[in-house]
Write a protein that holds these residues in place. Structure first.
Motif, PDB file in Angstrom:
ATOM      1  N   ILE A  61       0.832  -1.436  -0.005  1.00  0.00           N
ATOM      2  CA  ILE A  61      -0.140  -0.095   0.117  1.00  0.00           C
ATOM      3  C   ILE A  61       0.812   1.239   0.166  1.00  0.00           C
ATOM      4  CG2 ILE A  61      -1.705   1.234   1.245  1.00  0.00           C
ATOM      5  CD1 ILE A  61      -2.846  -1.235   2.176  1.00  0.00           C
ATOM      6  N   ASP A  62       0.479   2.136  -0.878  1.00  0.00           N
ATOM      7  CA  ASP A  62       1.376   3.514  -0.964  1.00  0.00           C
ATOM      8  C   ASP A  62       0.798   4.509  -0.096  1.00  0.00           C
ATOM      9  OD1 ASP A  62       3.350   5.105  -2.594  1.00  0.00           O
ATOM     10  OD2 ASP A  62       1.377   6.232  -2.898  1.00  0.00           O
ATOM     11  N   ARG A  63      -0.817   4.715  -0.217  1.00  0.00           N
ATOM     12  CA  ARG A  63      -1.353   5.624   0.822  1.00  0.00           C
ATOM     13  C   ARG A  63      -2.531   5.233   1.102  1.00  0.00           C
ATOM     14  NH1 ARG A  63      -0.800   7.147  -4.679  1.00  0.00           N
ATOM     15  NH2 ARG A  63      -2.773   7.934  -5.565  1.00  0.00           N
ATOM     16  N   VAL A  64      -3.078   6.032   2.025  1.00  0.00           N
ATOM     17  CA  VAL A  64      -4.492   5.573   2.555  1.00  0.00           C
ATOM     18  C   VAL A  64      -5.165   6.978   2.400  1.00  0.00           C
ATOM     19  CG1 VAL A  64      -5.969   4.705   4.398  1.00  0.00           C
ATOM     20  CG2 VAL A  64      -3.849   3.504   3.812  1.00  0.00           C
ATOM     21  N   SER A  65      -6.451   6.695   2.019  1.00  0.00           N
ATOM     22  CA  SER A  65      -7.406   8.061   1.774  1.00  0.00           C
ATOM     23  C   SER A  65      -8.476   7.817   2.797  1.00  0.00           C
ATOM     24  CB  SER A  65      -7.953   8.358   0.417  1.00  0.00           C
ATOM     25  OG  SER A  65      -8.798   9.329   0.367  1.00  0.00           O
ATOM     26  N   LEU A  66      -8.518   8.828   3.904  1.00  0.00           N
ATOM     27  CA  LEU A  66      -9.628   8.873   4.738  1.00  0.00           C
ATOM     28  C   LEU A  66     -10.803   9.602   4.225  1.00  0.00           C
ATOM     29  CD1 LEU A  66      -7.725   8.797   8.358  1.00  0.00           C
ATOM     30  CD2 LEU A  66      -8.358   6.965   6.859  1.00  0.00           C
ATOM     31  N   GLU A  67     -11.967   9.051   4.341  1.00  0.00           N
ATOM     32  CA  GLU A  67     -13.220   9.660   4.039  1.00  0.00           C
ATOM     33  C   GLU A  67     -14.203   9.760   5.122  1.00  0.00           C
ATOM     34  OE1 GLU A  67     -15.037   8.094   0.573  1.00  0.00           O
ATOM     35  OE2 GLU A  67     -13.345   8.754  -0.789  1.00  0.00           O
ATOM     36  N   ALA A  68     -14.938  10.723   5.517  1.00  0.00           N
ATOM     37  CA  ALA A  68     -15.883  10.984   6.503  1.00  0.00           C
ATOM     38  C   ALA A  68     -17.196  11.137   5.983  1.00  0.00           C
ATOM     39  CB  ALA A  68     -15.393  12.307   7.465  1.00  0.00           C
ATOM     40  N   ASP A  69     -18.033  10.185   6.185  1.00  0.00           N
ATOM     41  CA  ASP A  69     -19.380  10.122   5.431  1.00  0.00           C
ATOM     42  C   ASP A  69     -19.263  10.606   4.025  1.00  0.00           C
ATOM     43  OD1 ASP A  69     -20.616   9.529   7.840  1.00  0.00           O
ATOM     44  OD2 ASP A  69     -20.651  11.684   8.407  1.00  0.00           O
ATOM     45  N   GLY A  70     -18.367   9.772   3.130  1.00  0.00           N
ATOM     46  CA  GLY A  70     -18.001  10.183   1.707  1.00  0.00           C
ATOM     47  C   GLY A  70     -17.393  11.118   1.555  1.00  0.00           C
ATOM     48  N   TYR A  71     -16.801  12.178   2.128  1.00  0.00           N
ATOM     49  CA  TYR A  71     -16.017  13.134   2.093  1.00  0.00           C
ATOM     50  C   TYR A  71     -14.646  12.936   2.334  1.00  0.00           C
ATOM     51  CZ  TYR A  71     -20.251  15.546   1.032  1.00  0.00           C
ATOM     52  OH  TYR A  71     -21.749  15.822   0.543  1.00  0.00           O
ATOM     53  N   PRO A  72     -13.472  12.971   1.486  1.00  0.00           N
ATOM     54  CA  PRO A  72     -11.929  13.106   1.630  1.00  0.00           C
ATOM     55  C   PRO A  72     -11.742  14.071   2.689  1.00  0.00           C
ATOM     56  CG  PRO A  72     -12.390  12.650  -0.683  1.00  0.00           C
ATOM     57  CD  PRO A  72     -13.732  13.096  -0.192  1.00  0.00           C
ATOM     58  N   PHE A  73     -10.873  13.814   3.909  1.00  0.00           N
ATOM     59  CA  PHE A  73     -10.658  14.690   4.532  1.00  0.00           C
ATOM     60  C   PHE A  73      -8.777  14.648   5.123  1.00  0.00           C
ATOM     61  CE2 PHE A  73     -11.975  11.480   7.382  1.00  0.00           C
ATOM     62  CZ  PHE A  73     -10.888  11.365   8.701  1.00  0.00           C
ATOM     63  N   LEU A  74      -8.256  13.326   4.736  1.00  0.00           N
ATOM     64  CA  LEU A  74      -6.963  13.181   5.419  1.00  0.00           C
ATOM     65  C   LEU A  74      -6.401  12.150   4.386  1.00  0.00           C
ATOM     66  CD1 LEU A  74      -5.040  14.410   7.510  1.00  0.00           C
ATOM     67  CD2 LEU A  74      -5.795  12.432   8.859  1.00  0.00           C
ATOM     68  N   THR A  75      -4.988  12.206   4.102  1.00  0.00           N
ATOM     69  CA  THR A  75      -4.338  11.179   3.335  1.00  0.00           C
ATOM     70  C   THR A  75      -3.210  10.614   4.421  1.00  0.00           C
ATOM     71  OG1 THR A  75      -4.780  12.034   1.232  1.00  0.00           O
ATOM     72  CG2 THR A  75      -2.952  10.620   1.641  1.00  0.00           C
ATOM     73  N   LEU A  76      -2.910   9.399   4.558  1.00  0.00           N
ATOM     74  CA  LEU A  76      -2.000   8.852   5.387  1.00  0.00           C
ATOM     75  C   LEU A  76      -0.952   8.207   4.673  1.00  0.00           C
ATOM     76  CD1 LEU A  76      -4.042   7.488   8.373  1.00  0.00           C
ATOM     77  CD2 LEU A  76      -3.238   9.862   8.039  1.00  0.00           C
ATOM     78  N   ASN A  77       0.394   8.309   4.766  1.00  0.00           N
ATOM     79  CA  ASN A  77       1.331   7.328   4.296  1.00  0.00           C
ATOM     80  C   ASN A  77       2.497   7.418   4.924  1.00  0.00           C
ATOM     81  OD1 ASN A  77       2.546  10.048   3.996  1.00  0.00           O
ATOM     82  ND2 ASN A  77       1.589  10.581   2.362  1.00  0.00           N
ATOM     83  N   ALA A  78       3.570   6.632   4.311  1.00  0.00           N
ATOM     84  CA  ALA A  78       4.743   6.287   5.162  1.00  0.00           C
ATOM     85  C   ALA A  78       5.533   7.787   5.674  1.00  0.00           C
ATOM     86  CB  ALA A  78       5.760   5.654   4.218  1.00  0.00           C
ATOM     87  N   ALA A  79       5.389   8.786   4.862  1.00  0.00           N
ATOM     88  CA  ALA A  79       5.900   9.995   5.195  1.00  0.00           C
ATOM     89  C   ALA A  79       5.543  10.589   6.681  1.00  0.00           C
ATOM     90  CB  ALA A  79       5.866  11.157   3.988  1.00  0.00           C
ATOM     91  N   ASN A  80       4.389  10.506   6.832  1.00  0.00           N
ATOM     92  CA  ASN A  80       3.543  11.064   8.209  1.00  0.00           C
ATOM     93  C   ASN A  80       3.373   9.927   9.219  1.00  0.00           C
ATOM     94  OD1 ASN A  80       1.140   9.576   7.331  1.00  0.00           O
ATOM     95  ND2 ASN A  80       0.328  11.485   6.502  1.00  0.00           N
ATOM     96  N   GLY A  81       4.142   8.641   8.848  1.00  0.00           N
ATOM     97  CA  GLY A  81       4.095   7.571   9.997  1.00  0.00           C
ATOM     98  C   GLY A  81       2.706   6.791   9.813  1.00  0.00           C
TER      99      GLY A  81
END
Length: 695
Positions: A61-81
């Motif tokens: 996995i390269d990155r994870v996109s977080l959505e709240a009730d269908g709306y993206p709000f945050l991207t998590l990846n190795a750079a931010n631990g």
């Protein structure tokens, strides 16, 4: 499967290798592309707004996109631990989906969790758990929360504005008097004192295990009440009482103060250029005898009796003087010996009262002479003044402020070449008086405290944001910050006569402000408007005063406060909805044991001689008696005593004038088995501890 058709020797091995390759590929596809929530981790659980979202992912996995009730709000990846914080604009329920993407942006898998976004959450203890009395309470809170206040049921037991290394608010409340099931309530406030969130949990409060071989330090707190004599506010309750009735009231008030574990009384001895004690300088007060200048009959000395009876009970007696008021509203005829007749040029009429002009030397000298006389003749523990300097202003029918009539003194000042503005000149007169008072106390009774109780709001140029109200600096010419900054006093009791959350005059903001002005490290003991508990439909609840007391205990090792006035306690007042009166509640939850008055080290920090003590057991009477003797040298005023019953330490104070303590056996824990004792001098300095074993 044609690759697995046998064709020659070794074909079976090639087929096996091929099958293994397929199996490994299939297994890898099952293991790949996994994403799991680390925080938050509980489905349908509470999530503190602003706390980091964290995930655990597989290597593809390269990155994870977080959505709240269908709306993206945050991207998590190795750079931010694989973790980052986000603060939602709105609280409440959210469905959070984590979509795992590869480097090309293709979604490989997803997972979801439902959370309830809140502004704060109890980190420890947990809801429904046990709580060890006196241990730390930790609260997680969103970045919007700048202060957390902790309550046990309705009583505030602590607060904090500082986060620890784990970004939690940590509060260590005092020992709770009542064990068992309690509701802990956390209230979170923003930087302007606005309540943002309230969280409640139920805990079972249990006693901590006793592992210490010695008791803790002696509790210390100045617990005082003002006893106002002007207009018969507190004592005597009526100007027509007999001497016997006045004395009975006096004893009753002190007994009730003692029963509530209070340790100081501030008695008004000079209400209006008169005296509640025999004086050659000023006439007897009408509030004592019904007519100014008439001595009590039979003859007695009220001030001396107050001092003697207070000291018997371990209560300090501070003499409260009004430096300028010469006649209060509604007062009767003045005696011929009153300053109005002996020096009429220095007495001014204003707002239906008479006032000595602060700028007149004769008036100032009279006040200093009166204070010096009392310091010389009486064993008082302190000298005290309140907020009456120049009179509070009044306005005419057109709304114009009526100026104080001090033109003669002002014109003399100008004629002599004075260059100050009139306001600065007036402030200088008051400043000079305060400075003279402080030095007079130091001269005649070096170990007595000098206390001032000014109006509770500071000068406009220094006030915290949001604080509004009357300016004592501009209107009654009281530069209270100057006196505190310079240390021209030993304790400072600003009259914080507002509710905790009163808009524009918040109790804790004002208290914090005055502490910030305490450059000489004197004692800050706020005044509280206790008589706002009056039994009417507009009454303050008892809990308001209890919570204010708890606020005065935060962030200081020299806590204290003063109740205005005594009747709020001696009458055990309560609001209609209260289950018990203030005095009862103080004893049950807030003044659960006696306390020493904080040490005024700048007055005397020399060693206090160690005491000598012995204990004896009377098995038939089921008592233990502790006999105390002061050490040689500096005088001992009190003994601080810890007694051990079973595994429980109990504190009390014994007066050096009656140096024997007899304790009955506890019905459950039996007899006291040992004691720790210190001697305490007049300003609160303790000796070394001595240990006494009961034979």
């Amino acid at each position: 499967m044609s690759q697995c058709i046998p064709a020659s020797a070794g074909i079976g091995h090639r087929c096996l290798r091929y099958l293994l390759t397929l199996l490994i590929a299939a297994t890898t596809s099952l293991w790949a592309a996994s994403v799991v929530f680390v925080t938050p981790s509980v489905n349908n659980g509470n999530y503190v707004n602003g706390v980091a979202f964290k995930v655990s992912v597989s290597t593809d996995i390269d990155r994870v996109s977080l959505e709240a009730d269908g709306y993206p709000f945050l991207t998590l990846n190795a750079a931010n631990g694989w973790g980052a914080s986000y603060t939602f604009t709105n609280l409440g329920s959210r469905n959070i989906v984590a979509k795992a993407l590869n480097a090309g942006g293709t979604q490989l898998t997803s997972t979801s969790i439902r959370i309830n976004v809140v502004d704060q959450l109890f980190y420890a203890p947990a809801n429904g758990s046990s709580y060890t009395n006196g241990s730390e309470v930790r609260i997680a809170a969103s970045p919007r929360i700048k202060e957390v206040r902790l309550f046990a049921d309705i009583y505030q037991i602590g607060s904090s504005t500082v986060r620890n290394a784990n970004n939690l608010f940590a509060i260590t409340p005092p020992l709770l008097n009542t064990l068992g099931t309690r509701n802990f309530v956390s209230k979170g406030y923003d930087g302007n004192g606005n309540l943002l969130d309230t969280r409640t949990i139920t805990v079972t409060v249990v006693s901590p295990p006793v592992t210490q071989t010695e008791p803790p330090l002696a509790p210390r707190e100045f617990r005082a009440m003002w006893v106002a004599t002007v207009s018969n506010i507190d004592w005597p309750s009526n100007k027509n009482l007999t001497v016997a009735q006045q004395q009975a009231e006096l004893i009753s008030m002190l007994d009730k103060a003692k029963a509530a574990n209070m340790n100081a009384v501030i008695l008004q001895v000079r209400p209006a250029a008169d005296a509640i004690y025999p004086s050659t300088l000023e006439p007897w007060s009408e509030y004592l005898t019904g007519q100014q200048g008439v001595a009590p009959s039979p003859s007695w000395d009220p001030l001396q009796m107050w001092i003697t009876e207070a000291h018997k009970r371990g209560i300090e007696l501070h003499a409260w003087f009004n430096p300028y008021r010469a006649k209060a509203k509604g007062a009767g005829a003045l005696a011929g010996s009153h300053i109005y007749y002996s020096n009429p040029e220095v007495v001014k009429s204003y707002d239906g009262m008479l006032w000595m002009d602060p700028a007149e030397t004769v008036a100032a000298n009279r006040t200093i002479a009166v204070i010096s006389d009392v310091l010389t003749r009486y064993d008082i523990d302190g000298v005290h003044i309140d907020d009456y300097f120049y009179p509070y202003p009044v306005y005419d029918g057109s709304g114009n402020k009526v100026d104080f009539p001090d033109s003669p003194a002002w014109n003399r000042y100008l004629t002599a070449g004075g260059s100050l503005s009139k306001a600065d000149w007036r402030r200088k007169s008051v400043n000079d008086m305060v400075y003279r008072m402080y030095n007079t106390v130091r001269q005649y009774k070096p170990l007595a405290r000098f206390g001032i109780a000014p109006f509770g709001i500071g000068k406009p140029s220094l006030r915290p944001a949001g604080i509004v109200g009357f300016s004592q600096y501009d209107e009654i010419y009281a530069d209270a910050e100057l006196w505190l900054n310079n240390g021209w006093l030993d304790y400072f009791s600003p009259q914080l006569y507002w509710k905790i959350n009163q808009t524009g005059q918040q109790f804790d903001i004002l208290q914090t402000y005055w502490r910030g002005q305490n450059w000489q490290n004197r004692h800050i003991w706020p005044g509280m408007w206790t008589t706002k508990i009056d039994g009417t439909s507009n009454s303050w609840p008892v809990s308001e005063i209890i919570n204010q007391i708890n606020l005065t205990r935060q962030g200081t090792s020299a806590a204290g406060h003063v109740h205005f006035s005594a009747v709020g306690i001696t009458q055990n007042r309560k609001a209609p909805a209260d289950t018990r009166g203030l005095a009862d509640e103080l004893k049950a939850s807030t003044y659960t044991a006696p306390a020493l008055i904080p040490h005024a080290g700048w007055l005397d920090n020399s060693p206090t001689p160690d005491p000598v003590a012995s204990a004896s057991r009377n098995a038939s009477a089921k008592t233990v008696t502790l006999t105390l003797t002061a050490g040689a040298g500096k005088a001992t005023r009190q003994f601080a005593v810890w007694a051990l019953f079973g595994s429980s330490w109990r504190f009390t104070v014994v007066q050096a004038s009656s140096p024997t303590l007899t304790l009955a056996d506890d019905a459950t824990l039996g007899a006291a088995s040992q004691f720790y004792v210190t001697a305490v001098d007049r300003v609160g300095k303790e000796s070394n501890r001595i240990k006494v074993i009961v034979p």
